[in-house]
Scaffold this motif. Structure first.
Motif, PDB file in Angstrom:
ATOM      1  N   LYS A 107       0.768  -1.357  -0.043  1.00  0.00           N
ATOM      2  CA  LYS A 107       0.061  -0.010  -0.025  1.00  0.00           C
ATOM      3  C   LYS A 107       0.908   1.259  -0.018  1.00  0.00           C
ATOM      4  O   LYS A 107       0.590   2.102  -0.746  1.00  0.00           O
ATOM      5  CB  LYS A 107      -0.956  -0.092   1.353  1.00  0.00           C
ATOM      6  N   ASP A 109       4.208   1.585  -0.982  1.00  0.00           N
ATOM      7  CA  ASP A 109       4.660   1.581  -2.428  1.00  0.00           C
ATOM      8  C   ASP A 109       3.555   2.169  -3.388  1.00  0.00           C
ATOM      9  O   ASP A 109       4.085   3.132  -4.037  1.00  0.00           O
ATOM     10  CB  ASP A 109       5.124   0.315  -2.877  1.00  0.00           C
ATOM     11  N   SER A 110       2.406   1.696  -3.371  1.00  0.00           N
ATOM     12  CA  SER A 110       1.417   2.297  -4.101  1.00  0.00           C
ATOM     13  C   SER A 110       1.086   3.659  -3.857  1.00  0.00           C
ATOM     14  O   SER A 110       1.017   4.599  -5.144  1.00  0.00           O
ATOM     15  CB  SER A 110       0.172   1.319  -4.096  1.00  0.00           C
ATOM     16  N   ASP A 111       0.951   3.881  -2.639  1.00  0.00           N
ATOM     17  CA  ASP A 111       0.923   5.479  -2.439  1.00  0.00           C
ATOM     18  C   ASP A 111       1.921   6.229  -2.818  1.00  0.00           C
ATOM     19  O   ASP A 111       1.603   7.489  -3.306  1.00  0.00           O
ATOM     20  CB  ASP A 111       0.639   5.744  -0.849  1.00  0.00           C
ATOM     21  N   ARG A 112       3.017   5.584  -2.483  1.00  0.00           N
ATOM     22  CA  ARG A 112       4.495   6.614  -2.822  1.00  0.00           C
ATOM     23  C   ARG A 112       4.375   6.686  -4.424  1.00  0.00           C
ATOM     24  O   ARG A 112       4.744   7.952  -5.008  1.00  0.00           O
ATOM     25  CB  ARG A 112       5.632   5.812  -2.367  1.00  0.00           C
ATOM     26  N   GLU A 113       4.178   5.654  -5.162  1.00  0.00           N
ATOM     27  CA  GLU A 113       4.247   5.866  -6.633  1.00  0.00           C
ATOM     28  C   GLU A 113       3.025   6.676  -7.077  1.00  0.00           C
ATOM     29  O   GLU A 113       3.381   7.600  -7.750  1.00  0.00           O
ATOM     30  CB  GLU A 113       4.066   4.389  -7.251  1.00  0.00           C
ATOM     31  N   HIS A 114       2.002   6.693  -6.508  1.00  0.00           N
ATOM     32  CA  HIS A 114       0.840   7.746  -6.641  1.00  0.00           C
ATOM     33  C   HIS A 114       1.162   9.293  -6.438  1.00  0.00           C
ATOM     34  O   HIS A 114       0.980  10.252  -7.480  1.00  0.00           O
ATOM     35  CB  HIS A 114      -0.550   7.267  -6.116  1.00  0.00           C
ATOM     36  N   LEU A 115       2.042   9.349  -5.505  1.00  0.00           N
ATOM     37  CA  LEU A 115       2.286  10.740  -4.863  1.00  0.00           C
ATOM     38  C   LEU A 115       3.481  11.014  -5.867  1.00  0.00           C
ATOM     39  O   LEU A 115       3.408  12.244  -6.242  1.00  0.00           O
ATOM     40  CB  LEU A 115       2.887  10.722  -3.442  1.00  0.00           C
ATOM     41  N   ARG A 116       4.315  10.212  -6.245  1.00  0.00           N
ATOM     42  CA  ARG A 116       5.296  10.820  -7.201  1.00  0.00           C
ATOM     43  C   ARG A 116       4.631  10.913  -8.529  1.00  0.00           C
ATOM     44  O   ARG A 116       5.201  12.232  -9.016  1.00  0.00           O
ATOM     45  CB  ARG A 116       6.453   9.510  -7.513  1.00  0.00           C
ATOM     46  N   GLU A 117       3.632  10.344  -9.093  1.00  0.00           N
ATOM     47  CA  GLU A 117       3.055  10.819 -10.147  1.00  0.00           C
ATOM     48  C   GLU A 117       2.461  12.019 -10.257  1.00  0.00           C
ATOM     49  O   GLU A 117       2.366  12.717 -10.837  1.00  0.00           O
ATOM     50  CB  GLU A 117       2.119   9.468 -10.692  1.00  0.00           C
ATOM     51  N   THR A 118       1.489  12.306  -8.992  1.00  0.00           N
ATOM     52  CA  THR A 118       0.853  13.484  -8.664  1.00  0.00           C
ATOM     53  C   THR A 118       1.851  14.613  -8.796  1.00  0.00           C
ATOM     54  O   THR A 118       1.785  15.559  -9.550  1.00  0.00           O
ATOM     55  CB  THR A 118       0.188  13.272  -7.334  1.00  0.00           C
ATOM     56  N   SER A 121       3.105  15.341 -12.163  1.00  0.00           N
ATOM     57  CA  SER A 121       2.266  15.727 -13.126  1.00  0.00           C
ATOM     58  C   SER A 121       1.542  17.361 -12.714  1.00  0.00           C
ATOM     59  O   SER A 121       1.172  18.285 -13.688  1.00  0.00           O
ATOM     60  CB  SER A 121       0.756  14.807 -13.019  1.00  0.00           C
TER      61      SER A 121
END
Length: 152
Positions: A107, A109-118, A121
């Motif tokens: 979770k 890792d997923s949140d961190r990747e989502h934050l990185r993408e956010t 962008s």
């Protein structure tokens, strides 16, 4: 004649009694020999009995010791089974904790990747750069330069 017949008959009876006496004496001798043999056998059997009683006592002591060892071993086995059960329970708990940790890590890792993408962008910057900028800002390093920029 009657006296001679009586004497002959008495002689025969005496001879017969002599044979019987000899036979009885042989029987007495035989019985005496047999008594001696039986007495020796009785002594030997008494010694064997004494030895067997001693052996019986030794075996009874050995049996008691073996029973005590058996009880002690059974107690150790019970304790080992308890330890094993507790170990298995701890292992199961650790597996569950690991599973929860792996789920949490996935979770994160997923949140961190989502934050990185956010961050990429919306701000067009890496999260590490933003964190470094925020840390510098919070420590006051950038504050004087910004203050001087504002004042000028």
């Amino acid at each position: 004649m009657a006296a001679e017949a009586l004497a002959a008959r008495l002689n025969e009876e005496r001879t017969e009694l002599g044979r019987r006496e000899t036979a009885l004496q042989q029987q007495v001798t035989s019985i005496g020999d047999e008594t001696i043999v039986l007495a020796r056998q009785s002594e030997e059997l008494a010694l064997q009995l004494q030895g067997l009683r001693g052996e019986k006592l030794r075996l009874e002591n050995c049996q008691r010791e073996l029973e005590q060892e058996w009880d002690a071993a059974r107690t150790r086995v019970t304790q080992m089974e308890d330890h094993l059960r507790m170990g298995r329970q701890s292992l199961q708990e650790l597996r569950e904790q690991r599973s929860h940790a792996e789920v949490g890590r996935a979770k994160n890792d997923s949140d961190r990747e989502h934050l990185r993408e956010t961050c990429m962008s919306e701000v067009n910057a890496q999260p590490e750069d933003l964190i470094a900028t925020e840390a510098a800002f919070m420590s006051g390093e950038s504050w004087p330069s910004r203050k001087s920029t504002i004042v000028k």
